[in-house]
Design an enzyme around this catalytic site. Sequence first.
Site, short mmCIF file in Angstrom:
data_model
loop_
_atom_site.label_atom_id
_atom_site.label_comp_id
_atom_site.label_asym_id
_atom_site.label_seq_id
_atom_site.Cartn_x
_atom_site.Cartn_y
_atom_site.Cartn_z
N ASN A 6 0.90 -1.06 0.04
CA ASN A 6 0.04 0.12 0.18
C ASN A 6 0.88 1.23 0.10
OD1 ASN A 6 -1.50 2.42 1.09
ND2 ASN A 6 -3.12 1.24 1.72
N HIS A 9 1.08 6.08 1.99
CA HIS A 9 2.07 6.99 2.80
C HIS A 9 3.25 7.61 2.13
CE1 HIS A 9 -0.12 5.06 6.08
NE2 HIS A 9 0.28 6.20 6.86
N HIS A 42 -5.60 3.57 -1.68
CA HIS A 42 -6.81 4.01 -1.16
C HIS A 42 -7.25 5.36 -1.75
CE1 HIS A 42 -9.56 4.37 2.80
NE2 HIS A 42 -10.39 4.62 1.67
N ARG A 44 -9.41 8.24 -1.25
CA ARG A 44 -10.46 8.68 -0.25
C ARG A 44 -11.18 9.81 -0.92
NH1 ARG A 44 -10.04 8.16 5.24
NH2 ARG A 44 -9.00 6.40 5.94
N ARG A 48 -6.68 12.73 0.53
CA ARG A 48 -5.66 13.35 1.54
C ARG A 48 -4.41 12.72 1.06
NH1 ARG A 48 -7.12 10.26 7.08
NH2 ARG A 48 -9.14 11.34 6.77
N GLU A 69 -8.53 0.45 -2.89
CA GLU A 69 -9.44 0.39 -1.55
C GLU A 69 -10.07 1.53 -1.92
OE1 GLU A 69 -7.02 0.88 2.08
OE2 GLU A 69 -5.99 -0.96 1.65
N THR A 100 -8.11 3.75 8.22
CA THR A 100 -9.07 2.87 8.47
C THR A 100 -9.11 2.37 9.72
OG1 THR A 100 -8.50 2.42 6.14
CG2 THR A 100 -10.34 1.34 7.17
N GLU A 150 -10.97 -9.30 3.21
CA GLU A 150 -9.39 -9.20 3.76
C GLU A 150 -9.68 -8.99 5.28
OE1 GLU A 150 -7.09 -5.70 2.06
OE2 GLU A 150 -6.41 -5.30 3.98
N HIS A 190 -3.31 -4.51 7.77
CA HIS A 190 -3.37 -3.30 8.53
C HIS A 190 -2.71 -3.52 9.93
CE1 HIS A 190 -5.02 0.53 10.40
NE2 HIS A 190 -5.54 0.68 9.02
#
Length: 237
Positions: A6, A9, A42, A44, A48, A69, A100, A150, A190
Amino acid sequence: MKFSINIDHVAFLRNARGENRPDPVTYALMAEEFGVDGIVVHLREDRRHIKDKDLQILREVIKTKLDLEMAATDEIIGIACTTKPELVTLVPEKREELTTEGGLDVKGQKIRLREAIKILDGSGIPVSLFIEPEKDIIDLSKEIGAQFIEIHTGVFANAKNESDYHNELSRICTAAEYAKSLDLSVNAGHGLNYHNTRDIASINTIDEVSIGQAVIAHSVFVGIEKAIKEMISLIRG
Ligand code: PXP
């Protein structure tokens, strides 16, 4: 077991200064070169981290697979149907959360989720539901048409003591086995990091892990190649 990274970041860091570095797409391409099996982003509602443009470019350039995601909103479902990722992972999304915070409320959102799965499936996109490791939620996920789940590993990752850690690990293991018996593909993610991933990787009914923050953070110190390869060796033994 497969490993998807993922890269949200990387986009966070880029957006901190409103510039175009570090580029999440470049990170994704390097991660592929160093052996990951897929790229997760993801998108969003508040954009962001990952932006629409990142998603478009990733779709064009990545060679592994794209896991999008997203929340089950009309806007993002529309974007998914145009982008056609190899997988959509539906997650709960709250504007005020840092990340999340837990699995979907599949029972409360059953009608909405079923509808979203139907639309995405109609566009040829398989859907995974991000859920807590509980039998009735797995049953419901299957019932409304998910092909993947998941399992949320955040509770396991945040366990305060050995006993909670092992209880949660065993809950995840039981849930993964049960989901497999229903013919669901099983992902997990996660909060996984260089200390706890080996235990998750020992559960052979989990097909794939989705890991972000820990690997991106480690890349800052040791470089992308070493960060990815160290994680791959934990996952594949
Ligand atoms: N899986 C899902 C569904 C997530 O929402 C996230 C965080 O965006 C991850 C996996 C990756 O979590 P982490 O960054 O803690 O590895």
